[in-house]
Scaffold this motif. Structure first.
Motif, PDB file in Angstrom:
ATOM      1  N   GLU A  69      33.054  40.316  25.105  1.00  7.66           N
ATOM      2  CA  GLU A  69      32.407  39.630  26.415  1.00  7.66           C
ATOM      3  C   GLU A  69      33.443  38.825  26.595  1.00  7.66           C
ATOM      4  O   GLU A  69      33.664  37.684  25.871  1.00  7.66           O
ATOM      5  CB  GLU A  69      31.214  38.984  26.382  1.00  7.66           C
ATOM      6  CG  GLU A  69      30.380  38.639  27.705  1.00  7.66           C
ATOM      7  CD  GLU A  69      29.268  38.419  27.582  1.00  7.66           C
ATOM      8  OE1 GLU A  69      28.630  37.825  28.680  1.00  7.66           O
ATOM      9  OE2 GLU A  69      28.289  38.599  26.518  1.00  7.66           O
ATOM     10  N   LYS A  70      34.082  38.929  27.938  1.00  5.40           N
ATOM     11  CA  LYS A  70      35.157  37.913  28.298  1.00  5.40           C
ATOM     12  C   LYS A  70      34.924  37.610  29.800  1.00  5.40           C
ATOM     13  O   LYS A  70      34.775  38.531  30.779  1.00  5.40           O
ATOM     14  CB  LYS A  70      36.638  38.501  28.239  1.00  5.40           C
ATOM     15  CG  LYS A  70      36.945  38.471  26.805  1.00  5.40           C
ATOM     16  CD  LYS A  70      38.160  39.147  26.662  1.00  5.40           C
ATOM     17  CE  LYS A  70      38.887  38.958  25.210  1.00  5.40           C
ATOM     18  NZ  LYS A  70      40.360  39.703  25.020  1.00  5.40           N
ATOM     19  N   ALA A  71      34.849  36.485  30.268  1.00  6.20           N
ATOM     20  CA  ALA A  71      34.580  35.945  31.583  1.00  6.20           C
ATOM     21  C   ALA A  71      33.313  36.412  32.155  1.00  6.20           C
ATOM     22  O   ALA A  71      33.363  37.111  33.278  1.00  6.20           O
ATOM     23  CB  ALA A  71      35.785  36.262  32.392  1.00  6.20           C
ATOM     24  N   SER A  72      32.312  36.356  31.359  1.00  3.27           N
ATOM     25  CA  SER A  72      31.099  37.176  31.853  1.00  3.27           C
ATOM     26  C   SER A  72      31.271  38.485  32.115  1.00  3.27           C
ATOM     27  O   SER A  72      30.528  39.171  33.005  1.00  3.27           O
ATOM     28  CB  SER A  72      30.471  36.233  32.864  1.00  3.27           C
ATOM     29  OG  SER A  72      31.148  36.639  34.283  1.00  3.27           O
ATOM     30  N   LYS A  73      32.324  39.183  31.598  1.00  4.39           N
ATOM     31  CA  LYS A  73      32.177  40.771  31.868  1.00  4.39           C
ATOM     32  C   LYS A  73      32.326  41.499  30.619  1.00  4.39           C
ATOM     33  O   LYS A  73      33.156  40.992  29.584  1.00  4.39           O
ATOM     34  CB  LYS A  73      33.550  41.029  32.772  1.00  4.39           C
ATOM     35  CG  LYS A  73      33.788  42.568  33.004  1.00  4.39           C
ATOM     36  CD  LYS A  73      34.854  42.826  33.603  1.00  4.39           C
ATOM     37  CE  LYS A  73      34.974  44.310  34.055  1.00  4.39           C
ATOM     38  NZ  LYS A  73      36.173  44.581  34.782  1.00  4.39           N
ATOM     39  N   LYS A  74      31.334  42.384  30.419  1.00  4.68           N
ATOM     40  CA  LYS A  74      31.253  42.900  28.994  1.00  4.68           C
ATOM     41  C   LYS A  74      32.132  44.327  28.954  1.00  4.68           C
ATOM     42  O   LYS A  74      32.077  45.208  29.904  1.00  4.68           O
ATOM     43  CB  LYS A  74      29.726  43.510  28.866  1.00  4.68           C
ATOM     44  CG  LYS A  74      28.874  42.301  28.513  1.00  4.68           C
ATOM     45  CD  LYS A  74      27.653  42.893  28.175  1.00  4.68           C
ATOM     46  CE  LYS A  74      26.715  41.746  27.918  1.00  4.68           C
ATOM     47  NZ  LYS A  74      25.365  42.083  27.406  1.00  4.68           N
TER      48      LYS A  74
END
Length: 129
Positions: A69-74
Motif C-alpha cells: 500500500e502506497k499513498a492509499s493505493k493497493k
C-alpha cells in the motif's frame, strides 16, 4: 464440529484463500524491489498447454501474494506463482474473445518475500552394519 478446526496437528495453520481476476495482480516490479530478480526469465513466456488447461478447468493451485500500500493505493504483488498469473491472463484474453466466462485465480495473502529455496542435504545417510 463446533469450535474445532477441520485439520488439526503440528504445523497446520488456518488460512483463507481469496479468488480474484488475474488482471488485478501485479507480477512485474521495478528494479530494486526485493521481488525483482525472482523468476524474471519466465514471466513473459506463454505455456500453451497451461493456457488450455486453465481455459478448461481454471487455476487450481493458489498464488501467493503480498499487499503493498502506497499513498492509499493497493497493489497485489505476486510472490509465488507468476507463471500461473501470466498464463491465466492469456486464458482470460482468449475466453473474452470467444465470449466465454472468464476464470479467477485462487490467492493466498502473505508477505513480500521470495520463497526460500529447498534445502538439500549433501550428507550421505548413515548405514548400520
Amino acid at each position: 464440529m463446533a469450535g474445532t478446526q477441520a485439520i488439526e496437528g503440528d504445523g497446520v495453520k488456518r488460512g483463507v484463500i481469496f479468488t480474484c481476476p488475474p488482471e488485478m495482480l501485479t507480477y512485474d516490479v521495478t528494479e530494486g524491489h526485493e521481488l525483482y530478480e525472482t523468476d524474471r526469465t519466465r514471466v513473459e513466456e506463454i505455456d500453451e498447454e497451461l493456457v488450455l488447461s486453465f481455459m478448461a478447468i481454471g487455476v487450481r493451485e493458489a498464488v501467493k501474494i503480498a499487499v503493498e500500500e502506497k499513498a492509499s493505493k493497493k497493489r497485489y504483488l505476486v510472490v509465488d506463482g507468476r507463471r500461473r498469473v501470466v498464463n491465466a491472463i492469456e486464458a482470460n484474453r482468449r475466453l473474452r474473445k470467444a465470449d466465454e466466462p472468464e476464470i479467477v485465480v485462487p490467492v493466498m495473502v502473505g508477505r513480500a518475500k521470495p520463497p526460500d529455496p529447498p534445502v538439500i542435504s549433501r550428507t550421505p545417510p548413515k548405514v548400520s552394519v
